[in-house]
Design an enzyme around this catalytic site. Structure first.
Site, PDB file in Angstrom:
ATOM      1  N   ASP A 192       5.333   6.593 -19.422  1.00  9.50           N
ATOM      2  CA  ASP A 192       5.022   5.505 -20.352  1.00  9.50           C
ATOM      3  C   ASP A 192       3.508   5.389 -20.497  1.00  9.50           C
ATOM      4  OD1 ASP A 192       4.672   3.224 -21.832  1.00  9.50           O
ATOM      5  OD2 ASP A 192       6.059   1.995 -20.681  1.00  9.50           O
ATOM      6  N   HIS A 203      -1.469  -0.475 -21.222  1.00 12.77           N
ATOM      7  CA  HIS A 203      -1.579  -0.344 -19.775  1.00 12.77           C
ATOM      8  C   HIS A 203      -2.793   0.474 -19.328  1.00 12.77           C
ATOM      9  CE1 HIS A 203       2.402  -2.026 -19.892  1.00 12.77           C
ATOM     10  NE2 HIS A 203       2.814  -1.021 -20.641  1.00 12.77           N
TER      11      HIS A 203
END
Length: 298
Positions: free
Chosen positions: A197, A202
């Protein structure tokens, strides 16, 4: 998530989305993938021998074991059903995740994955889409894992005139039977993203600030994996083979470096309840249920 997902005027979903499927897709994972995921959710950080089986295949005669939640990383990295792929991903929030393992998940292997939309719930202005996935062994067809994810879609409501309610859930009126406290690493998200991911939220500070966060946040499934490690220790008596499933809802973002406490309630059955609490007492993961291969009493 990105800025476009914050604006109004999004079109509601349609019940025609039900059944949209990827068909069968080949997936493969190696021992390196299994170990990298374990490191990404904090295994081995304290230097103890308790989790060597998650992060190495050749220490002290221990064989490599997959953290049960590793299977979620395989599915998240896979293709979405066409009806989901056609939507603006900026409208999505990962609302919940569940998995069930008929047997301990292998540390390496190959399989065939199917993923389909099996549920739509109108919450009023918004909607929740349920994706269900099945991973089968590529040779004999046996089921290796079943998974279910709930995706909150902003502006997706309005297709059902009688919205359904969520399933009731409550904790016992007592202190937790077990509590496992861990400190996440400041670079936890950078490490976890190597399991598939690589969303900019992030890792990219400018992108995170654009969405209203002071810095990049931790992946929800990383928090989920940290909770899985805690459940193996607290509810499965240190044996990953005894933890056969998890189900939980995401409530609040976690920042890399935050301290997380997984609180577990046992009742002598093959199920346990849990939640994850942040350093300031805020619940970040709740409605948690763990499925055990054998009962464990408080």
């Amino acid at each position: 998530m990105h800025e476009e997902g914050k604006r109004g005027g999004a079109q509601p979903l349609s019940l025609d989305m039900l059944g949209s499927s990827t068909g069968s897709r080949a997936v493969a994972w190696s021992e390196r993938d299994t170990m990298l995921y374990a490191l990404g959710v904090g295994a081995g950080r304290d230097g103890s021998e308790a989790e060597l089986g998650f992060v190495t295949e050749n220490s002290g005669g221990c064989g490599l074991q997959a953290i049960p939640s590793f299977v979620t990383a395989l599915v998240v990295a896979a293709e979405r059903p066409p009806a989901m792929a056609a939507l603006d991903a900026g409208r999505f929030l990962h609302a919940g995740q569940a998995f069930e393992l008929p047997e301990p998940f292998p540390a390496s292997g190959r399989g065939l994955l199917t993923n389909a939309i099996t549920g739509l719930r109108d919450t009023g202005a918004d909607a929740i889409v349920t994706n269900s996935a099945t991973l089968r062994h590529d040779q004999d067809g046996r089921v290796l894992a079943r998974l279910r994810s709930s995706i909150f879609v902003r502006g997706g409501g309005g297709f059902d005139k009688s919205p359904s309610e969520g399933v009731p859930w409550s904790l016992p009126a007592r202190d937790p039977d077990r509590e496992i406290v861990v400190e996440t690493r400041p670079d936890q998200a950078l490490l976890y993203r190597l399991s598939g991911d690589r969303h900019r939220l992030h890792s990219d500070p400018a992108f995170a600030r654009k969405l209203g966060f002071e810095r990049p946040i931790l992946h929800g499934l990383c928090t989920y994996g940290i909770a899985c490690r805690a459940l193996v220790r607290a509810a499965a008596d240190g044996m990953p083979s005894r933890l056969r499933g998890m189900d939980a809802r995401f409530r609040r973002p976690v920042m890399p470096g935050d301290t997380l406490a997984t609180q577990v309630w046992l009742d002598g059955t093959t199920a346990a309840l849990f939640r994850v609490v942040g350093a300031q007492g805020q619940v970040v993961l709740d409605r948690g249920t763990a499925l055990l291969a054998a009962e464990l009493r408080p």
